[in-house]
Motif scaffolding. Structure first.
Motif, PDB file in Angstrom:
ATOM      1  N   SER A 176       0.808  -1.211   0.000  1.00 55.44           N
ATOM      2  CA  SER A 176       0.000   0.000   0.000  1.00 55.44           C
ATOM      3  C   SER A 176       0.843   1.264   0.000  1.00 55.44           C
ATOM      4  CB  SER A 176      -0.914  -0.004   1.224  1.00 55.44           C
ATOM      5  OG  SER A 176      -0.149   0.009   2.396  1.00 55.44           O
ATOM      6  N   GLY A 182      -5.007   1.181   2.742  1.00 54.26           N
ATOM      7  CA  GLY A 182      -5.131   1.224   1.290  1.00 54.26           C
ATOM      8  C   GLY A 182      -4.556  -0.055   0.706  1.00 54.26           C
ATOM      9  N   SER A 183      -4.849  -0.346  -0.552  1.00 57.31           N
ATOM     10  CA  SER A 183      -4.373  -1.593  -1.143  1.00 57.31           C
ATOM     11  C   SER A 183      -4.108  -1.409  -2.622  1.00 57.31           C
ATOM     12  CB  SER A 183      -5.411  -2.709  -0.945  1.00 57.31           C
ATOM     13  OG  SER A 183      -6.593  -2.413  -1.669  1.00 57.31           O
ATOM     14  N   THR A 226      -7.528   2.697   7.308  1.00 52.27           N
ATOM     15  CA  THR A 226      -6.997   1.543   6.598  1.00 52.27           C
ATOM     16  C   THR A 226      -5.759   1.942   5.809  1.00 52.27           C
ATOM     17  OG1 THR A 226      -8.416   1.940   4.674  1.00 52.27           O
ATOM     18  CG2 THR A 226      -9.284   0.500   6.407  1.00 52.27           C
ATOM     19  N   GLN A 242      -6.560  -4.346   2.225  1.00 51.95           N
ATOM     20  CA  GLN A 242      -6.287  -3.213   3.098  1.00 51.95           C
ATOM     21  C   GLN A 242      -6.103  -3.764   4.513  1.00 51.95           C
ATOM     22  OE1 GLN A 242      -8.678   0.480   2.425  1.00 51.95           O
ATOM     23  NE2 GLN A 242     -10.054  -0.939   1.375  1.00 51.95           N
TER      24      GLN A 242
END
Length: 371
Positions: A23, A39-40, A37, A46
């Protein structure tokens, strides 16, 4: 054999790095006042951040320390995530390391069943001269969350159970180490017995409720294996009883194979491709300590490869030239269409990496320099 438990930081770090490093470059997605979170990207989950900190597992990779095969620890962790993706989509669910099984709980479950530890999943020792095997080696919890208003709600759990394929023991302190082989049928049987018990226990944990619980079974590789074990079955359950099992067909091998090793035509083609790659880079730089690969097959088809090249040279210009050559040789000789990473290292440090992601045709590289 005296049982001992240890916390393996590296296995927890593998999945933490998968979530966090994938991420990089994302600002993170806010989910509530106390949660955010990571993010991914590229099909990764995530991860949950609470109060500005990554939320680590309450168990932190506790396992029965019968062997020191680090490949088992790494492949167990990463393989469990791949099983989870079959049930909990990376687009719909957020990953959180296990919060319902503590270190003490898992240590008890991995122990032998005794009067003082009635929850032990492994049988009592029996005769010291011919002890019952320790079957259950690892247990790992993964939680899968979804955002609900201003909070993060548990929507699913995956539990991995690692089962030994062999048991090492001593009949007396300082005596020779003996080994009991555990058949595939017994590995499966012991795994299914443990899975039913674990499912009922997890279902009773406060806060779990009726969310789907996935149980995945993993066969440990022997101590001296140069690859980790594999997951061979999983079950998705909405109640507290195992309904059915779904078969997984993975195989891990080391390349190049020994000449006497039995192989099918597909394996032989992959082995030949790697052997050609190895010959080319050894002829370019003959002072290499070793070139080996770990390859994984899913349903008989090559699905990925990790290659390690150990060098005996330290010149930065040599490393740069060698990395450039490996990048070209990899594209020419290695199988197409699969993710591949090549680690170039000396005995003391990683010098460079060459890699190709799934779905890409081109290799990229990075050389580790210093100031």
């Amino acid at each position: 054999m005296k049982r001992k438990a240890k916390k393996i930081a590296v296995s927890a770090a593998v999945l933490m790095c998968t979530v966090l490093l994938a991420s990089c470059g994302f600002g993170g997605k806010s989910s509530s006042k106390n949660y955010s979170t990571t993010g991914s990207s590229n099909g990764t989950y995530q991860g949950v951040i609470k109060n500005g900190r990554y939320r680590t597992s309450k168990a932190r990779g506790v396992n029965v320390s019968q062997n020191d095969n680090q490949y088992n620890l790494k492949s167990f962790e990463s393989g469990l995530t791949q099983v989870s993706k079959r049930v909990f989509s990376t687009k719909s669910y957020i990953f959180q390391e296990g919060q319902y099984l503590s270190s003490g709980t898992i240590e008890n479950w991995l122990g032998r069943k005794t009067k003082s530890n009635p929850e032990g999943l492994n049988p009592a020792q029996g005769k010291k001269s011919n002890p019952n095997p320790v079957y259950i080696q690892q247990i790992e919890e993964q939680d899968y969350m979804q955002e609900s208003g201003n909070s993060m709600k548990l929507r699913g759990i995956t539990i991995g159970i690692g089962i030994n394929s062999e048991y090492n023991y001593q009949t007396k302190t300082g005596g020779p180490t003996l080994t009991k082989k555990i058949s595939d049928s017994e590995v499966r049987r012991q795994g299914e017995i443990a899975a039913q018990k674990v499912l009922k226990r997890v279902r009773k944990k406060s806060g779990v409720g009726n969310v789907p619980i996935v149980i995945a079974l993993y066969k440990q590789a022997p101590d001296d294996s140069l690859v980790g074990g594999t997951f061979f079955a999983y079950s998705k359950n909405n109640g507290n009883t195992i309904s059915s099992w779904r078969k997984l067909n993975y195989k891990n091998v080391v390349l190049p194979k020994a000449s006497a090793a039995t192989t099918n035509s597909s394996d032989q083609t992959d082995d030949d491709s790697f052997s050609n790659f190895k010959s080319q880079i050894q002829s370019f730089f003959p002072n290499l300590s070793g070139v080996t690969a770990q390859a994984q097959y899913e349903n008989g088809t090559l699905s990925g490869m990790h290659i390690t090249v150990t060098t005996q040279f330290y010149s930065q210009s040599e490393i740069t030239s060698f990395t450039q050559y490996i990048t070209r040789a990899a594209k020419k000789y290695l199988p197409n269409g699969i993710p591949i990473d090549i680690k170039i290292q000396s005995d003391s440090e990683i010098q460079a990496v060459v890699y190709r992601n799934a779905g890409s045709d081109n290799f990229q590289s990075h050389i580790f320099d210093s100031y």
